[in-house]
Write an enzyme that holds these catalytic residues in place. Structure first.
Site, PDB file in Angstrom:
ATOM      1  N   HIS A  62     -36.859  20.842  -6.860  1.00  0.00           N
ATOM      2  CA  HIS A  62     -35.690  21.694  -7.081  1.00  0.00           C
ATOM      3  C   HIS A  62     -34.413  20.913  -7.327  1.00  0.00           C
ATOM      4  O   HIS A  62     -33.413  21.484  -7.732  1.00  0.00           O
ATOM      5  CB  HIS A  62     -35.485  22.635  -5.887  1.00  0.00           C
ATOM      6  CG  HIS A  62     -34.957  21.937  -4.669  1.00  0.00           C
ATOM      7  ND1 HIS A  62     -35.720  21.086  -3.922  1.00  0.00           N
ATOM      8  CD2 HIS A  62     -33.729  21.946  -4.096  1.00  0.00           C
ATOM      9  CE1 HIS A  62     -34.998  20.612  -2.931  1.00  0.00           C
ATOM     10  NE2 HIS A  62     -33.779  21.110  -3.004  1.00  0.00           N
TER      11      HIS A  62
HETATM   12  C1  UD1 Z   1     -29.662  24.460  -2.036  1.00  0.00           C
HETATM   13  C2  UD1 Z   1     -29.085  23.275  -1.260  1.00  0.00           C
HETATM   14  C3  UD1 Z   1     -30.153  22.183  -1.142  1.00  0.00           C
HETATM   15  C4  UD1 Z   1     -31.439  22.736  -0.553  1.00  0.00           C
HETATM   16  C5  UD1 Z   1     -31.885  23.903  -1.409  1.00  0.00           C
HETATM   17  C6  UD1 Z   1     -33.170  24.535  -0.907  1.00  0.00           C
HETATM   18  C7  UD1 Z   1     -26.691  22.799  -1.519  1.00  0.00           C
HETATM   19  C8  UD1 Z   1     -25.717  21.842  -2.097  1.00  0.00           C
HETATM   20  N1  UD1 Z   1     -27.961  22.670  -1.933  1.00  0.00           N
HETATM   21  O1  UD1 Z   1     -29.900  24.021  -3.364  1.00  0.00           O
HETATM   22  O2  UD1 Z   1     -29.672  21.156  -0.309  1.00  0.00           O
HETATM   23  O3  UD1 Z   1     -32.424  21.730  -0.541  1.00  0.00           O
HETATM   24  O4  UD1 Z   1     -30.843  24.884  -1.396  1.00  0.00           O
HETATM   25  O5  UD1 Z   1     -33.595  25.527  -1.762  1.00  0.00           O
HETATM   26  O6  UD1 Z   1     -26.324  23.629  -0.718  1.00  0.00           O
HETATM   27  N2  UD1 Z   1     -30.946  31.108  -7.008  1.00  0.00           N
HETATM   28  C9  UD1 Z   1     -31.633  32.277  -7.078  1.00  0.00           C
HETATM   29  N3  UD1 Z   1     -31.797  32.987  -5.918  1.00  0.00           N
HETATM   30  C10 UD1 Z   1     -31.309  32.578  -4.726  1.00  0.00           C
HETATM   31  C11 UD1 Z   1     -30.584  31.378  -4.674  1.00  0.00           C
HETATM   32  C12 UD1 Z   1     -30.427  30.640  -5.820  1.00  0.00           C
HETATM   33  O7  UD1 Z   1     -32.091  32.688  -8.122  1.00  0.00           O
HETATM   34  O8  UD1 Z   1     -31.519  33.277  -3.715  1.00  0.00           O
HETATM   35  C13 UD1 Z   1     -30.795  30.306  -8.241  1.00  0.00           C
HETATM   36  C14 UD1 Z   1     -29.455  30.494  -8.897  1.00  0.00           C
HETATM   37  O9  UD1 Z   1     -29.649  30.510 -10.276  1.00  0.00           O
HETATM   38  C15 UD1 Z   1     -28.713  29.249  -8.500  1.00  0.00           C
HETATM   39  C16 UD1 Z   1     -29.836  28.198  -8.380  1.00  0.00           C
HETATM   40  O10 UD1 Z   1     -30.959  28.940  -7.923  1.00  0.00           O
HETATM   41  O11 UD1 Z   1     -27.740  28.903  -9.425  1.00  0.00           O
HETATM   42  C17 UD1 Z   1     -29.514  27.096  -7.416  1.00  0.00           C
HETATM   43  O12 UD1 Z   1     -29.142  27.648  -6.155  1.00  0.00           O
HETATM   44  P1  UD1 Z   1     -28.067  26.926  -5.197  1.00  0.00           P
HETATM   45  O13 UD1 Z   1     -27.930  27.697  -3.951  1.00  0.00           O
HETATM   46  O14 UD1 Z   1     -26.832  26.666  -5.980  1.00  0.00           O
HETATM   47  O15 UD1 Z   1     -28.680  25.510  -4.882  1.00  0.00           O
HETATM   48  P2  UD1 Z   1     -30.181  25.045  -4.551  1.00  0.00           P
HETATM   49  O16 UD1 Z   1     -30.651  24.236  -5.712  1.00  0.00           O
HETATM   50  O17 UD1 Z   1     -31.043  26.177  -4.098  1.00  0.00           O
END
Ligand code: UD1
Length: 385
Positions: free
Chosen positions: A225
């Site tokens: 991820h």
């Molecule tokens: C976050 C954490 C990371 C952790 C990871 C576990 C930070 C900086 N990063 O990264 O340390 O290892 O979570 O998963 O806090 N999205 C969805 N549904 C959700 C959440 C996210 O579709 O419920 C998608 C969105 O398009 C979003 C992308 O996933 O833009 C990334 O999500 P984000 O929360 O920004 O960071 P993670 O990569 O999940």
């Protein structure tokens, strides 16, 4: 005493569950009302999909958040800024004695800064981890949170050294062990009783996927991820080629897919290649017990997740960590753990993949990863109050 603890993203949930239970145990044991801990759980809402959040509340018996900030996705500044704006109101209204943050996600940073600006004491559970890589958002979150926190609760002794090198006073540091292992120990029996085939069938990403033949101990599991792996076509493409052409030629590969990785496979037009490889089974983001079950029976894990590195260490699953550095060196082979850093260069991954396949499962238990960390965390907070 009043404590607000904070969760935001998936890796926080398995860390806060045992802490809340430790508070409940404490409150059941003390009789004077003043000795009881009032606790409020705040969910920032960074992860909001059912599979990324609610599933973990249900599986780990975490009470519903008392306050939900509903922050959602966005750039880092948007997530951190919106969390701070919303959390400040909570702190001003509730005036807790302590804010407890866990891990290294954006909620950890935003809420520790907000607490300190409101002159509220902050405790960081999982303090002192350092990758040394300041391009990782999590490293920035760790550095700031640890600099500000009044109480630094570390999972291992290497982390104490990191904190001391940065000038943290001994009086702020307590070695408590790894709180995530409390959850693992509490839940492993339940996970072990699950049938792998059912785990797979219940979590198929694409309806109608035919399961390949597989045996316990003879399949690989992968999770990816991190932006550094999935956001660049020139990195993600050879990784996907290696998985679909080489790993899956030898054994089934089960891949619970993070929303970010899925989006990037589509953007880089790699989606069809993955879906059409018969030995690759794509799964939705899976729940806690399902992941633990797959891990217990895996021959090999490929991951860029820090938490999974730790779980592989305790379970003994040989683990290729698709990163160039780690904030969790205690999980590495050279420190007695199960994981090898392979970065994202396919030559290196291939070589270590071969070495790893020759290794036997070897569970190890770093000091104080004994399932009793949450109680020590609460004791430390009470002692420092
Ligand atoms: C976050 C954490 C990371 C952790 C990871 C576990 C930070 C900086 N990063 O990264 O340390 O290892 O979570 O998963 O806090 N999205 C969805 N549904 C959700 C959440 C996210 O579709 O419920 C998608 C969105 O398009 C979003 C992308 O996933 O833009 C990334 O999500 P984000 O929360 O920004 O960071 P993670 O990569 O999940």
């Amino acid at each position: 005493m009043k404590i607000i603890s904070v969760v935001g993203a998936r890796p926080n949930f398995m860390k806060i569950a045992p802490f809340i239970r430790a508070i409940e145990r404490h409150n059941a044991q003390v009789s004077e009302p003043d000795a009881k801990v009032k606790h409020l759980l705040v969910h920032t809402g960074q992860h909001y999909d059912h599979q990324m959040s609610q599933t973990f509340f249900d599986a780990l018996n975490i009470p519903s958040p008392d306050i939900h900030l509903g922050v959602g996705s966005g750039t880092h500044a948007e997530q951190v800024g919106n969390t701070m704006i919303a959390f400040e109101k909570v702190v001003m209204e509730q005036r807790p004695d302590w804010v407890v943050v866990v891990g290294d996600v954006n909620a950890t940073l935003a809420c520790s800064v907000t607490a300190k600006k409101q002159h509220v004491k902050c405790c960081h559970i999982e303090a002192g981890l350092r990758s040394g890589d300041w391009t990782m958002p999590e490293e920035i979150n760790r550095l700031v949170t640890d600099r500000l926190s009044d109480l630094l609760l570390t999972p291992d002794k290497l982390s104490i050294e990191n904190l001391k090198k940065e000038g943290a006073e001994d009086s702020r540091i307590d070695f408590v062990g790894n709180i995530m292992i409390d959850t693992l120990e509490e839940q492993r029996e339940k996970a072990a009783a699950l049938k792998i085939e059912e785990v797979l069938l219940n979590n198929l990403l694409l309806e109608g996927t035919k399961l390949p033949k597989f045996q316990e101990g003879q399949y690989a599991v992968m999770t990816l991820h991190r932006p550094s792996n999935v956001d660049h076509k020139e990195i993600f493409t050879p990784l996907v080629d290696f998985l679909t052409n080489e790993v899956s030629a030898e054994m089934p590969l089960f891949w619970p897919i993070h929303p970010r990785a899925r989006k990037q496979l589509e953007t880089f037009k790699l989606w069809d290649q993955v879906v059409e490889t018969p030995n690759v089974v794509l799964l939705r983001p899976i729940g806690y017990h399902d992941m633990l079950r797959l891990n217990i029976g895996a021959r090999l894990f490929l991951t860029d997740s820090g938490g999974l590195q730790e779980e592989c260490t305790v379970l003994g699953t040989p683990c290729l960590t698709l990163r160039w550095n780690t904030e969790r060196p205690i999980t590495l082979w050279e420190h007695g753990g199960a994981s090898v850093l392979v970065g994202n260069n396919v030559e290196r991954i291939r070589q270590e993949y071969r070495n790893t396949l020759a290794r036997k499962r070897k569970p190890v238990r770093p000091e104080l990863w004994d399932g009793k960390t949450a109680g020590r965390c609460l004791e430390a907070i009470i002692k420092h109050s």
